[in-house]
Enzyme design. Sequence first.
Site, PDB file in Angstrom:
ATOM      1  CG  HIS A  91      -1.791   1.367   0.939  1.00  0.00           C
ATOM      2  ND1 HIS A  91      -2.702   1.596  -0.059  1.00  0.00           N
ATOM      3  CD2 HIS A  91      -1.612   2.548   1.554  1.00  0.00           C
ATOM      4  CE1 HIS A  91      -3.075   2.865  -0.041  1.00  0.00           C
ATOM      5  NE2 HIS A  91      -2.426   3.466   0.933  1.00  0.00           N
ATOM      6  CE1 TYR A 142      -1.828   7.349  -0.883  1.00  0.00           C
ATOM      7  CE2 TYR A 142      -1.315   5.969   0.994  1.00  0.00           C
ATOM      8  CZ  TYR A 142      -2.239   6.551   0.152  1.00  0.00           C
ATOM      9  OH  TYR A 142      -3.573   6.321   0.340  1.00  0.00           O
ATOM     10  CG  HIS A 158      -8.134   2.061  -7.907  1.00  0.00           C
ATOM     11  ND1 HIS A 158      -8.410   3.348  -7.479  1.00  0.00           N
ATOM     12  CD2 HIS A 158      -7.137   1.609  -7.098  1.00  0.00           C
ATOM     13  CE1 HIS A 158      -7.623   3.652  -6.454  1.00  0.00           C
ATOM     14  NE2 HIS A 158      -6.834   2.622  -6.210  1.00  0.00           N
ATOM     15  CG  PHE A 159      -3.844  -0.488 -10.557  1.00  0.00           C
ATOM     16  CD1 PHE A 159      -3.070  -0.673 -11.676  1.00  0.00           C
ATOM     17  CD2 PHE A 159      -4.443  -1.600  -9.968  1.00  0.00           C
ATOM     18  CE1 PHE A 159      -2.919  -1.924 -12.230  1.00  0.00           C
ATOM     19  CE2 PHE A 159      -4.293  -2.855 -10.514  1.00  0.00           C
ATOM     20  CZ  PHE A 159      -3.530  -3.018 -11.654  1.00  0.00           C
ATOM     21  CG  HIS A 160      -4.164   1.065 -15.793  1.00  0.00           C
ATOM     22  ND1 HIS A 160      -4.437  -0.114 -15.154  1.00  0.00           N
ATOM     23  CD2 HIS A 160      -3.100   0.819 -16.602  1.00  0.00           C
ATOM     24  CE1 HIS A 160      -3.579  -1.039 -15.557  1.00  0.00           C
ATOM     25  NE2 HIS A 160      -2.754  -0.497 -16.436  1.00  0.00           N
ATOM     26  NE  ARG A 205      -5.864  -7.452 -10.285  1.00  0.00           N
ATOM     27  CZ  ARG A 205      -5.042  -6.913  -9.384  1.00  0.00           C
ATOM     28  NH1 ARG A 205      -5.437  -6.781  -8.116  1.00  0.00           N
ATOM     29  NH2 ARG A 205      -3.846  -6.508  -9.719  1.00  0.00           N
ATOM     30  NE  ARG A 206      -2.562  -9.902 -10.681  1.00  0.00           N
ATOM     31  CZ  ARG A 206      -1.841  -9.922  -9.575  1.00  0.00           C
ATOM     32  NH1 ARG A 206      -2.086 -10.819  -8.656  1.00  0.00           N
ATOM     33  NH2 ARG A 206      -0.862  -9.070  -9.391  1.00  0.00           N
TER      34      ARG A 206
HETATM   35 FE1  HAS Z   1      -5.415   2.382  -4.508  1.00  0.00          FE
HETATM   36  C1  HAS Z   1      -5.737  -1.035  -4.884  1.00  0.00           C
HETATM   37  C2  HAS Z   1      -7.535   2.296  -1.810  1.00  0.00           C
HETATM   38  C3  HAS Z   1      -4.880   5.746  -3.932  1.00  0.00           C
HETATM   39  C4  HAS Z   1      -2.694   2.298  -6.619  1.00  0.00           C
HETATM   40  N1  HAS Z   1      -4.420   0.915  -5.568  1.00  0.00           N
HETATM   41  C5  HAS Z   1      -4.733  -0.427  -5.608  1.00  0.00           C
HETATM   42  C6  HAS Z   1      -3.815  -1.098  -6.472  1.00  0.00           C
HETATM   43  C7  HAS Z   1      -2.925  -0.154  -6.930  1.00  0.00           C
HETATM   44  C8  HAS Z   1      -3.328   1.102  -6.357  1.00  0.00           C
HETATM   45  C9  HAS Z   1      -1.728  -0.385  -7.846  1.00  0.00           C
HETATM   46  O1  HAS Z   1      -8.639   0.187   0.087  1.00  0.00           O
HETATM   47  C10 HAS Z   1      -3.884  -2.570  -6.858  1.00  0.00           C
HETATM   48  C11 HAS Z   1      -2.989  -3.468  -6.131  1.00  0.00           C
HETATM   49  C12 HAS Z   1      -3.172  -4.865  -6.642  1.00  0.00           C
HETATM   50  O2  HAS Z   1      -2.542  -5.218  -7.672  1.00  0.00           O
HETATM   51  O3  HAS Z   1      -3.944  -5.623  -6.063  1.00  0.00           O
HETATM   52  N2  HAS Z   1      -6.119   3.757  -3.169  1.00  0.00           N
HETATM   53  C13 HAS Z   1      -6.998   3.524  -2.175  1.00  0.00           C
HETATM   54  C14 HAS Z   1      -7.319   4.767  -1.475  1.00  0.00           C
HETATM   55  C15 HAS Z   1      -6.560   5.744  -2.086  1.00  0.00           C
HETATM   56  C16 HAS Z   1      -5.806   5.097  -3.136  1.00  0.00           C
HETATM   57  C17 HAS Z   1      -8.258   4.963  -0.345  1.00  0.00           C
HETATM   58  N3  HAS Z   1      -4.079   3.755  -5.174  1.00  0.00           N
HETATM   59  C18 HAS Z   1      -4.012   5.071  -4.797  1.00  0.00           C
HETATM   60  C19 HAS Z   1      -2.897   5.720  -5.440  1.00  0.00           C
HETATM   61  C20 HAS Z   1      -2.270   4.756  -6.204  1.00  0.00           C
HETATM   62  C21 HAS Z   1      -3.033   3.517  -6.022  1.00  0.00           C
HETATM   63  C22 HAS Z   1      -2.514   7.154  -5.245  1.00  0.00           C
HETATM   64  C23 HAS Z   1      -1.070   4.825  -7.052  1.00  0.00           C
HETATM   65  C24 HAS Z   1      -0.372   5.910  -7.314  1.00  0.00           C
HETATM   66  N4  HAS Z   1      -6.456   0.916  -3.563  1.00  0.00           N
HETATM   67  C25 HAS Z   1      -7.219   1.088  -2.445  1.00  0.00           C
HETATM   68  C26 HAS Z   1      -7.699  -0.232  -1.981  1.00  0.00           C
HETATM   69  C27 HAS Z   1      -7.173  -1.182  -2.851  1.00  0.00           C
HETATM   70  C28 HAS Z   1      -6.406  -0.436  -3.832  1.00  0.00           C
HETATM   71  C29 HAS Z   1      -8.541  -0.509  -0.820  1.00  0.00           C
HETATM   72  C30 HAS Z   1      -7.368  -2.702  -2.772  1.00  0.00           C
HETATM   73  C31 HAS Z   1      -8.540  -3.121  -3.548  1.00  0.00           C
HETATM   74  C32 HAS Z   1      -8.659  -4.593  -3.731  1.00  0.00           C
HETATM   75  O4  HAS Z   1      -9.780  -5.114  -3.538  1.00  0.00           O
HETATM   76  O5  HAS Z   1      -7.688  -5.289  -4.093  1.00  0.00           O
HETATM   77  C33 HAS Z   1      -6.504   7.206  -1.673  1.00  0.00           C
HETATM   78  O6  HAS Z   1      -5.181   7.553  -1.356  1.00  0.00           O
HETATM   79  C34 HAS Z   1      -7.058   8.135  -2.713  1.00  0.00           C
HETATM   80  C35 HAS Z   1      -7.194   9.567  -2.241  1.00  0.00           C
HETATM   81  C36 HAS Z   1      -7.333  10.518  -3.394  1.00  0.00           C
HETATM   82  C37 HAS Z   1      -8.244  11.499  -3.509  1.00  0.00           C
HETATM   83  C38 HAS Z   1      -8.246  12.370  -4.745  1.00  0.00           C
HETATM   84  C39 HAS Z   1      -7.662  13.756  -4.499  1.00  0.00           C
HETATM   85  C40 HAS Z   1      -7.586  14.523  -5.775  1.00  0.00           C
HETATM   86  C41 HAS Z   1      -6.579  15.341  -6.141  1.00  0.00           C
HETATM   87  C42 HAS Z   1      -6.632  16.003  -7.491  1.00  0.00           C
HETATM   88  C43 HAS Z   1      -7.075  17.432  -7.383  1.00  0.00           C
HETATM   89  C44 HAS Z   1      -7.468  17.967  -8.689  1.00  0.00           C
HETATM   90  C45 HAS Z   1      -7.616  19.259  -8.961  1.00  0.00           C
HETATM   91  C46 HAS Z   1      -8.112  19.628 -10.312  1.00  0.00           C
HETATM   92  C47 HAS Z   1      -7.383  20.332  -7.966  1.00  0.00           C
HETATM   93  C48 HAS Z   1      -9.244  11.771  -2.467  1.00  0.00           C
HETATM   94  C49 HAS Z   1      -5.428  15.630  -5.242  1.00  0.00           C
HETATM   95  C50 HAS Z   1      -7.398  20.795 -10.904  1.00  0.00           C
HETATM   96  C51 HAS Z   1      -8.243  21.409 -11.927  1.00  0.00           C
HETATM   97  C52 HAS Z   1      -7.798  21.851 -13.128  1.00  0.00           C
HETATM   98  C53 HAS Z   1      -8.759  22.534 -14.016  1.00  0.00           C
HETATM   99  C54 HAS Z   1      -6.445  21.630 -13.603  1.00  0.00           C
HETATM  100  C1  HEM Z   2      -2.387  -4.377 -15.696  1.00  0.00           C
HETATM  101  C2  HEM Z   2      -3.384  -2.089 -19.857  1.00  0.00           C
HETATM  102  C3  HEM Z   2      -0.040   1.276 -18.847  1.00  0.00           C
HETATM  103  C4  HEM Z   2       0.613  -0.741 -14.486  1.00  0.00           C
HETATM  104  C5  HEM Z   2      -2.999  -3.991 -16.874  1.00  0.00           C
HETATM  105  C6  HEM Z   2      -4.187  -4.609 -17.415  1.00  0.00           C
HETATM  106  C7  HEM Z   2      -4.463  -3.988 -18.587  1.00  0.00           C
HETATM  107  C8  HEM Z   2      -3.464  -2.958 -18.784  1.00  0.00           C
HETATM  108  C9  HEM Z   2      -5.616  -4.285 -19.529  1.00  0.00           C
HETATM  109  C10 HEM Z   2      -4.987  -5.724 -16.742  1.00  0.00           C
HETATM  110  C11 HEM Z   2      -4.488  -7.053 -17.034  1.00  0.00           C
HETATM  111  C12 HEM Z   2      -5.128  -8.132 -16.208  1.00  0.00           C
HETATM  112  O1  HEM Z   2      -5.617  -7.895 -15.090  1.00  0.00           O
HETATM  113  O2  HEM Z   2      -5.130  -9.277 -16.692  1.00  0.00           O
HETATM  114  C13 HEM Z   2      -2.528  -1.006 -19.967  1.00  0.00           C
HETATM  115  C14 HEM Z   2      -2.453  -0.119 -21.110  1.00  0.00           C
HETATM  116  C15 HEM Z   2      -1.492   0.826 -20.823  1.00  0.00           C
HETATM  117  C16 HEM Z   2      -0.987   0.528 -19.506  1.00  0.00           C
HETATM  118  C17 HEM Z   2      -3.292  -0.223 -22.352  1.00  0.00           C
HETATM  119  C18 HEM Z   2      -1.009   1.982 -21.650  1.00  0.00           C
HETATM  120  C19 HEM Z   2      -0.604   1.867 -22.868  1.00  0.00           C
HETATM  121  C20 HEM Z   2       0.356   1.087 -17.532  1.00  0.00           C
HETATM  122  C21 HEM Z   2       1.179   1.981 -16.780  1.00  0.00           C
HETATM  123  C22 HEM Z   2       1.336   1.419 -15.546  1.00  0.00           C
HETATM  124  C23 HEM Z   2       0.628   0.150 -15.545  1.00  0.00           C
HETATM  125  C24 HEM Z   2       1.745   3.299 -17.287  1.00  0.00           C
HETATM  126  C25 HEM Z   2       2.108   1.906 -14.353  1.00  0.00           C
HETATM  127  C26 HEM Z   2       2.973   2.878 -14.334  1.00  0.00           C
HETATM  128  C27 HEM Z   2      -0.075  -1.938 -14.481  1.00  0.00           C
HETATM  129  C28 HEM Z   2      -0.034  -2.887 -13.388  1.00  0.00           C
HETATM  130  C29 HEM Z   2      -0.888  -3.946 -13.750  1.00  0.00           C
HETATM  131  C30 HEM Z   2      -1.451  -3.612 -15.040  1.00  0.00           C
HETATM  132  C31 HEM Z   2       0.750  -2.754 -12.091  1.00  0.00           C
HETATM  133  C32 HEM Z   2      -1.245  -5.161 -12.892  1.00  0.00           C
HETATM  134  C33 HEM Z   2      -0.532  -6.385 -13.273  1.00  0.00           C
HETATM  135  C34 HEM Z   2      -1.036  -7.538 -12.443  1.00  0.00           C
HETATM  136  O3  HEM Z   2      -2.240  -7.649 -12.157  1.00  0.00           O
HETATM  137  O4  HEM Z   2      -0.186  -8.349 -12.096  1.00  0.00           O
HETATM  138  N1  HEM Z   2      -2.580  -2.981 -17.705  1.00  0.00           N
HETATM  139  N2  HEM Z   2      -1.618  -0.594 -19.032  1.00  0.00           N
HETATM  140  N3  HEM Z   2       0.044  -0.014 -16.755  1.00  0.00           N
HETATM  141  N4  HEM Z   2      -0.907  -2.414 -15.463  1.00  0.00           N
HETATM  142 FE1  HEM Z   2      -1.258  -1.500 -17.237  1.00  0.00          FE
HETATM  143 CU    CU Z   3      -3.758   0.223  -0.855  1.00  0.00          CU
END
Ligand code: HAS
Ligand code: HEM
Ligand code: CU
Length: 579
Positions: free
Chosen positions: A233, A237, A384-386, A447-448
Amino acid sequence: MTTTLPPRSVPDERVYALNPEKKVTLYFLVTGLVFLMVGVAIGPLQALNYAGIDVYRSLPFLKSYYQGLSLHGVLNALVFTTYFISGLLLYLPCRELGVRPNLKMSWAGYWIMTVGVLMAAVAVLGNNATLLYTFYPPLQGSPLFYIGAALLVVGSLVIGAQVVTIWTVWKRRHPREVTPLVTFMSVATWLMWFVASLGLVVEVVFLLIPWSLGLTRGVDPLLARTLFWYTGHPIVYFWLLPAYVSWYGLLPRSAGGVIASQTMARLAFVLFLLLSTPVGLHHQFADPGIGMGWKVLQMLLTFLVVIPSLLTAFSVGASLELGARARGGGGWSGWIRHLPWRDPVFVAQALAMITFIPGGAGGIVNASVALDAAVHNTAWIPGHFHITVGTATTLTFFGVTFWLLPHLTRKPLASRRMALWASWLWFWGMALFAVGMHWEGLIGIPRRTYLATATGLGDMLARAHIPMALTGISGLVLTVAAVLYFTVTFRTLFGPRVTAAQETPIPFSDSLEDAEHRALPAGAATVSPAGARIHGAQLVLDRLWVFTALALLLVVIMYGPTLIGMLLNPHPVPGLRLW
Ligand code: HAS
Ligand code: HEM
Ligand code: CU
């Protein structure tokens, strides 16, 4: 314009003579981008798979869908990020403080990382570590993979230790001064990573490496998963906070504005330092053998760690609004048009921020024990994570490269138009991808999964035609975005040089606090009473070691009983090779 260009052959030494740390930073960046290019190339194939289209049968270089997925996850999420962050969060604090890092250590960090990644790459490319990027046991891969992964982390810790040391020395020399903002944020990120990486280091060094070498007969999968998610997790960050460093500390200048509140930025980073780690159990809501009470407690802490992101949204939003109003914008939303929409440095990062709003909202859904049951292990999660790591982080890093590469190499961005197209197409591509994948997930598609050949999904696929089509199309849009991005990046790298006077500056931003300070009339007390209070608060937030100690304490409380229970009741199982 062309008359001012010196010949292409300005020797590197002249460019790097004054700031040799530029060179090591450039190596980190470019190596990270090369790995990203390979990782991203596989993404569209996976998107087509999630559209029900099988391209794997005709690919000679991948033995299976899962070998490709392992490469994609490892190279993008683990390797690219670590290189990029190590370069960026080494360079910025050094330049802000005006000190030179220990170059030997910096290069040592780079080479440790690179040897590690090459070892792991040999294992994955040889189809000996098709473990996905989570490498859960009992899947067992080649020891090369685990040793390589450990070296990747060690390399990053070497760089982090550098930065923390530099800051400690600075702080000793300036005890009554507040750490400059970008350095503060970078040091907080590295300290968070020290606390956060412990789980992974223990898992790999004490469980997986000895097991893969045949020194132990089994590994307890639950213990390994728990240690993995202890780091898994907060690693998100570690990927996000460098983007926040840029949003808080650099983007306001690109937008023509100032930082709305330094104190708020500092507070957000201290909250991340405290709360990032003791929440990893939210990835294990569905795992047996962990008490429900601990899962619920960590769910509540997950909701708390959302707060610093909400602070960031409002604080950075205010900075941008200040910039737009300074450029003549007005109205409650009319100012948005006055942001610099022709500047790719700004556009890429603004689009990354907008994307992060639904990304964060989805995270809050995942964090709820009850709702997660509906989306866990479905296509919703990659959705979510893309839009978090795949866009909020990655597209921000694209925006950073648009000024950082020209700055480091003294070569101007090859094409602003191409950089803008790349940013917009990545944004729309990931938007389509996210809608498609979240929707497929809600239908129940896992997924996967090698979906194009999967059986046993009942009528799910029949109900998912529209989201599957969206996912497929997104893969094509993202391919074009990636081609444009890498083209503009490498054309810049191999392009002509400009003179030192034309070097792109680092967009360190002013803050409202600085501006008020400067606005004081001559002869007035240097600090107003309000200014003195802010200074005091910032000095308190500067005690990052105290917050690190508190973070460790919180980790012991939140993980101690669960881990002790697992250690006292081990269930080791032998390794499996399923590919
Ligand atoms: Fe997540 C699963 C909960 C944030 C990445 N997350 C994942 C996985 C990844 C990931 C890679 O609780 C999958 C892992 C796997 O392979 O199984 N996540 C959260 C929560 C947050 C969160 C509560 N995640 C992230 C961030 C990631 C990331 C950041 C990567 C960089 N996530 C989960 C949970 C799972 C999970 C469960 C497990 C689910 C499961 O079942 O497996 C929070 O930190 C999010 C807080 C963010 C906000 C948004 C704030 C918005 C901002 C933008 C401001 C925009 C402005 C617009 C001002 C509240 C700061 C400007 C306007 C203009 C006009 C320019
Ligand atoms: C998994 C597409 C770019 C990180 C996946 C999956 C898809 C996908 C369809 C799901 C596969 C599955 O669950 O079987 C793409 C496409 C991209 C892109 C079209 C852009 C051309 C990225 C980038 C990141 C990223 C930029 C991170 C910097 C991941 C990770 C997984 C994943 C961590 C999970 C692998 C796993 O479940 O083991 N991607 N992706 N991807 N992608 Fe991407
Ligand atoms: Cu997490």
